[in-house]
Design an enzyme around this catalytic site. Structure first.
Site, PDB file in Angstrom:
ATOM      1  N   GLU A  59       5.860  -5.846 -13.536  1.00 23.30           N
ATOM      2  CA  GLU A  59       5.182  -5.004 -14.567  1.00 23.30           C
ATOM      3  C   GLU A  59       5.025  -3.582 -13.942  1.00 23.30           C
ATOM      4  OE1 GLU A  59       2.797  -7.613 -14.269  1.00 23.30           O
ATOM      5  OE2 GLU A  59       3.770  -9.331 -15.207  1.00 23.30           O
TER       6      GLU A  59
ATOM      7  N   ASP B 229       1.377 -19.516 -10.264  1.00 22.77           N
ATOM      8  CA  ASP B 229       0.762 -20.961 -10.374  1.00 22.77           C
ATOM      9  C   ASP B 229       1.476 -21.870  -9.499  1.00 22.77           C
ATOM     10  OD1 ASP B 229      -0.684 -21.013 -12.750  1.00 22.77           O
ATOM     11  OD2 ASP B 229       0.929 -20.444 -13.771  1.00 22.77           O
TER      12      ASP B 229
ATOM     13  N   SER C 230       0.764  -1.298   0.000  1.00 20.81           N
ATOM     14  CA  SER C 230      -0.101  -0.052   0.090  1.00 20.81           C
ATOM     15  C   SER C 230       1.046   1.336  -0.022  1.00 20.81           C
ATOM     16  CB  SER C 230      -0.943   0.083   1.283  1.00 20.81           C
ATOM     17  OG  SER C 230      -0.293   0.144   2.560  1.00 20.81           O
TER      18      SER C 230
END
Length: 192
Positions: free
Chosen positions: A121, A111, A94
């Site tokens: 990203e 996964d 946050s």
């Protein structure tokens, strides 16, 4: 169900590997992961899903690097993780989000069975200075119900570096892999 910090600690070395692990990064229901000192940016004006796009490597100096809006930056965690029988997920912290820095555009879930470094990203809403080693995101573990097949993709499993998109391997499977960086002729090569 999400594992508590105490459950994460209990499963270290078994279902969960975080290397290096720092006790101070353990939270009530997650563990912070830190930012490596390198980034990648795409060099293409238009990114092509079917092609291996060119990238440029940037080093984040100790005095920090300013990320500009409207630019995607790919980073990675310092920590290498392995997960067995659990579903890992990364989320931004946050405190990072309140600076307008997104650390994963859409790919928060990992996964079951993933082993490697997390590619981040990163996208900034406004210019923001980042630093190597900062606790940039947190990893959360979800319990898995039912039988499963562990992740074993040849694209991202057991990676050792920042991973640009390898979607081209799915969309263009017969294409020979090439080095996407352009080779320009210099010196003796230019005259041949």
């Amino acid at each position: 169900m999400i594992l508590s910090g105490q459950e994460i600690r209990k499963h270290l070395g078994g279902k969960i590997v975080i290397d290096p692990f720092q006790e101070r990064h353990l939270n009530p229901n997650s563990c912070n992961l830190t930012l490596h000192n390198e980034l990648l940016t795409y060099e293409e004006v238009v990114l092509d899903m079917r092609e291996q796009n060119r990238v440029r490597r940037l080093k984040i100096p100790d005095e920090g690097l300013v990320l500009n809006p409207s630019q995607l930056y790919l980073g990675r965690t310092v920590e290498r993780t392995e997960t067995r029988d659990l579903v890992p997920m990364i989320e931004g912290r946050s405190s990072i989000g309140r600076l307008g820095l997104f650390v994963h555009v859409t790919a928060g879930f990992g996964d079951v069975g993933f082993c490697g470094y997390w590619t981040l990203e990163m996208f900034a809403v406004q210019p923001v200075r980042i630093y190597p080693g900062v606790a940039i995101c947190q990893i959360i573990y979800h319990q898995l119900d039912g039988e499963y097949r562990a992740y074993d993709s040849d694209k991202y499993q057991h990676n050792h570096d920042i991973q640009p998109s390898m979607l081209y391997k799915e969309l263009n499977p017969g294409a020979a892999q090439r080095d996407p960086q352009l080779q320009l002729p210099f010196g003796d090569q230019a005259s041949s």
